[in-house]
Design a protein around this motif. Sequence first.
Motif, short mmCIF file in Angstrom:
data_model
loop_
_atom_site.label_atom_id
_atom_site.label_comp_id
_atom_site.label_asym_id
_atom_site.label_seq_id
_atom_site.Cartn_x
_atom_site.Cartn_y
_atom_site.Cartn_z
N PHE A 85 9.79 0.80 -6.54
CA PHE A 85 8.51 0.34 -5.96
C PHE A 85 7.43 1.04 -6.79
N ALA A 86 7.47 2.36 -6.82
CA ALA A 86 6.63 3.15 -7.72
C ALA A 86 7.13 4.59 -7.69
N ALA A 87 7.34 5.16 -8.90
CA ALA A 87 7.89 6.53 -8.99
C ALA A 87 6.79 7.59 -8.96
N GLY A 88 5.62 7.23 -8.44
CA GLY A 88 4.58 8.24 -8.25
C GLY A 88 3.37 8.03 -9.13
N ALA A 89 2.41 8.94 -8.98
CA ALA A 89 1.28 8.96 -9.91
C ALA A 89 1.84 9.17 -11.31
N ASP A 90 1.08 8.77 -12.34
CA ASP A 90 1.58 8.83 -13.71
C ASP A 90 1.51 10.27 -14.23
N ILE A 91 2.69 10.86 -14.41
CA ILE A 91 2.76 12.28 -14.78
C ILE A 91 2.21 12.50 -16.19
N LYS A 92 2.42 11.51 -17.08
CA LYS A 92 1.87 11.63 -18.45
C LYS A 92 0.34 11.66 -18.42
N GLU A 93 -0.24 10.82 -17.55
CA GLU A 93 -1.70 10.79 -17.44
C GLU A 93 -2.22 12.09 -16.82
N LYS B 29 -7.22 -7.16 6.09
CA LYS B 29 -6.04 -7.99 6.40
C LYS B 29 -4.77 -7.15 6.31
N PRO B 30 -3.72 -7.52 7.07
CA PRO B 30 -2.48 -6.74 7.03
C PRO B 30 -1.85 -6.71 5.64
N ILE B 31 -1.38 -5.53 5.25
CA ILE B 31 -0.66 -5.35 3.98
C ILE B 31 0.76 -4.89 4.31
N LEU B 32 1.75 -5.62 3.85
CA LEU B 32 3.15 -5.28 4.07
C LEU B 32 3.73 -4.75 2.77
N ALA B 33 4.33 -3.57 2.81
CA ALA B 33 4.99 -3.02 1.62
C ALA B 33 6.46 -3.41 1.65
N ALA B 34 6.94 -4.00 0.56
CA ALA B 34 8.36 -4.34 0.41
C ALA B 34 8.93 -3.41 -0.66
N VAL B 35 9.70 -2.40 -0.22
CA VAL B 35 10.09 -1.30 -1.11
C VAL B 35 11.57 -1.42 -1.50
N ASN B 36 11.81 -1.71 -2.77
CA ASN B 36 13.15 -1.57 -3.34
C ASN B 36 13.12 -0.39 -4.30
N GLY B 37 14.20 0.36 -4.37
CA GLY B 37 14.28 1.47 -5.32
C GLY B 37 13.38 2.63 -4.94
N PHE B 38 12.87 3.34 -5.96
CA PHE B 38 12.14 4.59 -5.73
C PHE B 38 10.73 4.36 -5.18
N ALA B 39 10.40 5.08 -4.10
CA ALA B 39 9.01 5.18 -3.63
C ALA B 39 8.76 6.68 -3.53
N LEU B 40 8.32 7.26 -4.63
CA LEU B 40 8.22 8.73 -4.72
C LEU B 40 6.78 9.15 -4.92
N GLY B 41 6.43 10.32 -4.40
CA GLY B 41 5.09 10.86 -4.60
C GLY B 41 4.05 9.82 -4.22
N GLY B 42 3.17 9.51 -5.19
CA GLY B 42 2.14 8.51 -4.95
C GLY B 42 2.71 7.14 -4.56
N GLY B 43 3.95 6.86 -4.94
CA GLY B 43 4.58 5.59 -4.56
C GLY B 43 4.85 5.54 -3.07
N CYS B 44 5.34 6.65 -2.53
CA CYS B 44 5.56 6.74 -1.08
C CYS B 44 4.21 6.74 -0.37
N GLU B 45 3.24 7.42 -0.97
CA GLU B 45 1.90 7.48 -0.36
C GLU B 45 1.23 6.11 -0.34
N LEU B 46 1.42 5.34 -1.43
CA LEU B 46 0.88 3.98 -1.46
C LEU B 46 1.53 3.14 -0.37
N ALA B 47 2.85 3.24 -0.25
CA ALA B 47 3.55 2.48 0.79
C ALA B 47 2.98 2.84 2.17
N MET B 48 2.70 4.13 2.37
CA MET B 48 2.18 4.57 3.67
C MET B 48 0.73 4.12 3.91
N MET B 49 0.00 3.77 2.85
CA MET B 49 -1.36 3.21 3.04
C MET B 49 -1.29 1.77 3.51
#
Length: 258
Positions: free
Chosen positions: A62-70, A96-116
């Motif tokens: 889904f997203a492995a987090g904020a970009d560590i390189k950046e 409007k409602p936002i539904l997160a559909a999470v496959n694979g990694f939702a880490l760091g900022g990825g988990c935080e985005l899903a929780m928003m």
Amino acid sequence: GHQYANILTETKGRVAIITLNRPDALNALNSPLMKDLNDALRVYDADEGIGAIVVTGGEKAFAAGADIKEMQPLTFVDNYKKNFIGDWTGVTTIRKPILAAVNGFALGGGCELAMMCDIIYAGDRAVFGQPEIKLGVIPGAGGTQRLTKAIGKSKTMEQVLTGKFMNAEEAEKAGLVARVFPAASLLEEVLKVAKTIASYSLPSVLMAKEAVNKSFEVPLSEGLHFERRLFHSLFATEDQKEGMDAFQNKRKPQWKHQ
Ligand code: CAA
């Protein structure tokens, strides 16, 4: 539709689908991606033809987090001056409602985005975590706050202090995700839910989301007061008359306001 560099967008009836699309970096959330995401969300929020939005990623992440390189070279002053990550909260201003559909990694900022988002659905191989501690930092996009509200103190402390991952089943049991589906049918199942939500009268959908979110911000008495005012106000809509008349006459409601 509009072309974005870091996301894909499409619509299916009254449902918009936004797919995070930096597969080579496991959808790491750099600033250009977050700008694209916020821009697309704002466009769909304003689009009369859209009633619900699905945000998804790839099969592996889904997203492995904020970009560590950046992030690696950033200094305190850079972050402070730009209010780094501050603009991510644009996601939470969408009505409007936002539904997160999470496959694979939702880490760091990825988990935080899903929780928003408003509802999180997971594929059976999804993985959630707040591993920032392993990088010498802490969650910066709501992980310490929203995860605590979602799964409580002890489980959150364990996630945030150890950086351990949680699988889809644990995440569902803890209340972070609403339901788990087989990975291959996740998007299809989430689209069904989104289609249902988008089929209702929009003022009631918007007020339902607003009222639930209020519970995170105010004491119970204020939240109940707010809820009752919204409930009362919906009786000023044609759709309240229509919905209740349709029920009594055993027919499908024809909503005026979508
Ligand atoms: N930022 C930038 N690039 C990332 C990334 C991230 N968060 N996560 C993965 N990538 C990149 C990797 O660098 C790699 O790129 P290269 O091929 O150029 O080396 C590519 O994506 C594939 O990743 P891996 O080779 O590491 O894949 P894997 O299957 O071996 O491991 C993983 C997968 C366990 C998710 C691992 O990539 C990982 O641990 N990623 C980082 C997770 C993380 O720490 N997230 C928190 C970031 S901090 C944050 O989000 C702050 C905040 O609160 C806002």
